[in-house]
Scaffold this active site. Structure first.
Site, mmCIF file in Angstrom:
data_model
loop_
_atom_site.group_PDB
_atom_site.id
_atom_site.type_symbol
_atom_site.label_atom_id
_atom_site.label_comp_id
_atom_site.label_asym_id
_atom_site.label_seq_id
_atom_site.Cartn_x
_atom_site.Cartn_y
_atom_site.Cartn_z
ATOM 1 C CE LYS A 92 48.099 47.607 41.479
ATOM 2 N NZ LYS A 92 46.768 47.117 41.047
ATOM 3 C CG ASP A 127 44.336 46.212 43.645
ATOM 4 O OD1 ASP A 127 43.704 47.508 43.338
ATOM 5 O OD2 ASP A 127 45.344 46.061 43.184
#
Ligand code: NDP
Length: 307
Positions: A92, A127
């Site tokens: 990420k 997220d």
């Protein structure tokens, strides 16, 4: 001729010889999740149910991609006309250096979990929004009203902490094994917490080392504890928190998910706290990714049922 089911996961070698690797599939693979480990990911079930429901003739698969392969793998998915990919551990943060564009919020978070393959590779982070929606659906409460303790300072923790700042939560404590990373995250969030709010003897925004004494003190001054580390993914992992730290006044959200209850969720419930695992966050971040890729509403109920 009977069509082939996709493999449990593909790898970079498959992408390099994609005609061979993807021959005979019912729908072409045009979406996927890159990670290592990745075999546990439930994203294919959820995204493939959404694709079928929406009548989109493509499918979503897992790709085990190592850190040194990420750049090549992303170059290939663009050449192979993919629509997009999700990124999970450990990609990420590294992906931020590879994509060509990111929106402002993703830039601040410093981590990407969704890439849309357009003329450029465009990075997004779903997220944070997935987390907010999960907290609302699990506990019927908004972050604004909560004092939050986040365990971890990696990609997921950053997205969660930024979302807490955006929601002007009452208090935020970031706890990390490497406390310097927690301090860096807190320093970046400081401007969002400078307003005149709260409260007694504790700071509104704090970085805290992962130590029993510090944790014990902080637990008395928070409402929501969030595990944003991978602890609990493997059966051999130690407990995230000692059972004696968990108390009935707490809400506990474990971003880790498993088919049954995670160890942290079990321990929190045994202590009388309300607790939920990361399936709801998985659902909502996945729905937000689907909406980025296809610019249409995600079939949330279908995705939830598939999970
Ligand atoms: P990163 O690798 O970016 O960060 C991992 C974090 O966990 C770091 O803060 C690291 O601390 C900490 N950590 C790792 N191992 C340990 C350990 N043994 N003890 C204490 N701390 C540890 O990962 P991500 O942030 O991308 O993901 C973390 C987890 O969040 C994932 O494993 C996944 O389970 C969950 N997640 C769930 C989602 C969902 O939709 N439900 C979405 C995204 C993530 P240090 O800095 O000291 O190394």
């Amino acid at each position: 001729m009977k069509k082939k089911a996709p493999k449990d996961f593909y790898n970079l070698t498959d992408l390099q010889d994609w005609d061979r690797a993807s021959a005979g599939l019912e729908y072409p693979i045009r979406l996927g999740v890159f990670g290592d480990p990745v075999a546990h990911s439930l994203s294919p079930q959820m995204q493939n149910a959404a694709l079928r429901h929406a009548g989109i003739d493509m499918q979503y698969a897992r790709f085990r991609i190592l850190p040194n392969e990420l750049k090549d793998a992303l170059k290939l998915v663009r050449e192979l006309d993919f629509v997009g990919v999700n990124l999970t551990v450990p990609h990420k943060i590294a992906a931020l250096e590879i994509v060509e564009k990111v929106d402002d919020e993703t830039e601040s978070i410093g981590a990407i979990n969704t890439i849309a393959v357009r003329d450029d590779l465009v990075g997004h982070n779903t997220d944070g929004i997935g987390f907010v929606r999960a907290i609302r659906s699990e506990f019927s409460i908004d972050l604004h009203d909560l004092r939050v303790m986040v365990l971890g300072a990696g990609g997921a923790a950053r997205a969660i902490a930024w979302q807490c700042a955006k929601a002007a939560c009452e208090r935020l404590v970031v706890v990390n094994r490497d406390v310097n990373k927690a301090k860096q995250l807190v320093a970046a969030l400081q401007p969002a917490f400078s307003g005149p709010r709260v409260l007694g003897p504790v700071a509104r925004l704090e970085a805290v080392p992962w130590e029993a004494g510090a944790l014990k003190f902080q637990v008395g001054h928070v409402d929501l504890i969030v595990n944003a580390t991978p602890l609990g993914l493997n059966p051999s992992d130690p407990p995230v928190l000692a059972g004696t730290l968990l108390a009935p006044h707490l809400l506990v959200y474990d971003t880790v998910y498993s088919r049954g209850r995670t160890p942290l969720v079990t321990a929190a419930m045994e202590a009388g706290a309300k607790a939920a695992s990361g399936l709801s966050m998985l659902l909502h971040q996945g729905a937000a990714s689907f909406e980025i890729w296809f610019q249409r509403e995600a079939p949330l109920d279908v995705m939830r049922a598939a999970l």
